[in-house]
Scaffold this active site. Structure first.
Site, PDB file in Angstrom:
ATOM      1  N   TYR A 187      49.924 -65.626  59.548  1.00 14.76           N
ATOM      2  CA  TYR A 187      49.083 -64.520  59.085  1.00 14.76           C
ATOM      3  C   TYR A 187      47.608 -64.753  59.424  1.00 14.76           C
ATOM      4  O   TYR A 187      46.821 -63.804  59.382  1.00 14.76           O
ATOM      5  CB  TYR A 187      49.206 -64.321  57.574  1.00 14.76           C
ATOM      6  CG  TYR A 187      50.583 -64.014  57.056  1.00 14.76           C
ATOM      7  CD1 TYR A 187      51.644 -63.735  57.918  1.00 14.76           C
ATOM      8  CD2 TYR A 187      50.845 -64.018  55.684  1.00 14.76           C
ATOM      9  CE1 TYR A 187      52.913 -63.472  57.429  1.00 14.76           C
ATOM     10  CE2 TYR A 187      52.109 -63.748  55.190  1.00 14.76           C
ATOM     11  CZ  TYR A 187      53.145 -63.488  56.058  1.00 14.76           C
ATOM     12  OH  TYR A 187      54.396 -63.233  55.553  1.00 14.76           O
ATOM     13  N   LYS A 207      52.333 -56.038  48.902  1.00 12.03           N
ATOM     14  CA  LYS A 207      50.978 -56.084  49.463  1.00 12.03           C
ATOM     15  C   LYS A 207      50.242 -54.793  49.145  1.00 12.03           C
ATOM     16  O   LYS A 207      50.827 -53.710  49.186  1.00 12.03           O
ATOM     17  CB  LYS A 207      51.063 -56.272  50.975  1.00 12.03           C
ATOM     18  CG  LYS A 207      49.738 -56.074  51.713  1.00 12.03           C
ATOM     19  CD  LYS A 207      49.979 -55.812  53.184  1.00 12.03           C
ATOM     20  CE  LYS A 207      48.700 -55.369  53.872  1.00 12.03           C
ATOM     21  NZ  LYS A 207      48.918 -54.956  55.263  1.00 12.03           N
ATOM     22  N   SER A 208      48.961 -54.895  48.864  1.00  7.37           N
ATOM     23  CA  SER A 208      48.100 -53.712  48.784  1.00  7.37           C
ATOM     24  C   SER A 208      46.649 -54.145  48.851  1.00  7.37           C
ATOM     25  O   SER A 208      46.270 -55.173  48.275  1.00  7.37           O
ATOM     26  CB  SER A 208      48.330 -52.919  47.502  1.00  7.37           C
ATOM     27  OG  SER A 208      47.490 -51.777  47.495  1.00  7.37           O
ATOM     28  N   ASN A 256      50.900 -52.029  40.551  1.00  9.57           N
ATOM     29  CA  ASN A 256      52.031 -52.873  40.926  1.00  9.57           C
ATOM     30  C   ASN A 256      52.354 -53.931  39.883  1.00  9.57           C
ATOM     31  O   ASN A 256      53.529 -54.223  39.617  1.00  9.57           O
ATOM     32  CB  ASN A 256      51.757 -53.555  42.276  1.00  9.57           C
ATOM     33  CG  ASN A 256      51.858 -52.601  43.449  1.00  9.57           C
ATOM     34  OD1 ASN A 256      52.364 -51.486  43.323  1.00  9.57           O
ATOM     35  ND2 ASN A 256      51.374 -53.032  44.603  1.00  9.57           N
TER      36      ASN A 256
END
Length: 284
Positions: A51, A230-231, A240
């Site tokens: 990543y 993910k956000s 979430n």
């Protein structure tokens, strides 16, 4: 209702809910994303060498004023780092990137290359106290059984695609003898609108005063899956994690179980994956 933890087969307790930072670009944005999540109560960050944002994760944890022991870090080794000796060196570099003395959970990212040699070095890292738990990601072929047979320390988790349309029951049966837990990527089906807008989720969302996504994430928690959506959106981050104040009934869980279609959203073949992986070697 408090956040939940799962006891792994090695006795370590992992926060069942966390933040994934896949495709969060750059260390500065990653740091801010993680800080936002930590301040909202997140205590689990899932990253990877591939990543290219581990430094941002490490900076966020350092700057959060939360004790290191209270935040679970998961990261992953890339196949270019697999092999006895080679993997030990890669783990030391990962510790430097994350600026931490230990990694809570270290995974093999893909089922290619010398994963047996890598696993041996990961076991040595556990003995040395550099890593607390070890596991695998994307091992769903017969290579899963090959690694399980070779492993002295059995994988604590297997990270794979998992959501209401692809619930991974047969894979869970394969893992049951080893106590290996499922971690879910694509927990909401890669944002598939058909999945999210299932009438059942809409009905349950109205009943509980939640969103459809919150219903899906709550299903994961009650299924025993480890999940880290993910956000980058602050409201979505808050929504979430706001899934611990209600509980789906047994009947509702059974209704969601019936939605399983055996449908994947990631459809690349093993051959295609291996070809693509060979084009990428993450920078140190």
């Amino acid at each position: 209702m408090k956040q939940t933890y799962i006891t792994l087969n090695d006795g370590n307790k992992i926060p069942q809910f966390g933040l994934g930072v896949y495709m969060v670009r750059g260390d500065a944005l990653t740091e801010q994303n993680c800080l936002d999540a930590i301040y909202l109560g997140y205590r689990h960050i899932d990253t990877a060498h591939a990543y290219q944002n581990e430094r941002g994760v490490g900076k966020a944890i350092k700057n959060s004023n939360i004790p290191r022991s209270a935040i679970w870090i998961t990261s992953k080794l890339w196949p270019s780092e697999y092999g006895e000796g080679k993997t030990s060196a890669a783990i030391d570099k990962m510790l430097k990137r994350l600026d931490t003395s230990y990694i809570d959970l270290l995974l093999l990212h893909q089922q290619f290359g010398d994963y047996i040699g890598a696993w041996k070095d990961m076991e040595k890292a556990v003995a040395a106290g550099k890593v607390k738990s070890i596991g695998i990601s994307n091992f769903e072929s017969e290579r899963l059984e090959e690694l399980l047979a070779a492993a002295t320390i059995k994988p604590s988790v297997l990270q794979v695609e998992c959501h209401p349309y692809y619930q991974q029951d047969s894979l869970k049966e394969r893992l049951a003898p080893y106590g290996t837990k499922i971690e879910s990527w694509y927990p909401i089906g890669h944002g598939d609108k058909t999945l999210i807008n299932e009438p059942l989720f809409t009905k349950l969302a109205v009943k509980y005063g939640k969103t459809n996504v919150q219903i899906i994430l709550r299903w994961h928690i009650q299924e025993g899956n480890i999940v880290f959506p993910k956000s980058l959106n602050l409201k979505h981050l808050a929504d979430n994690i706001n899934i611990f104040d209600f509980e789906l009934t047994k009947e509702e869980m059974a209704q969601i179980k019936a939605l399983d279609r055996g449908k994947r959203f990631f459809t690349m073949t093993l051959e295609e994956q291996e070809k693509n992986l060979g084009k990428f070697v993450p920078a140190d």
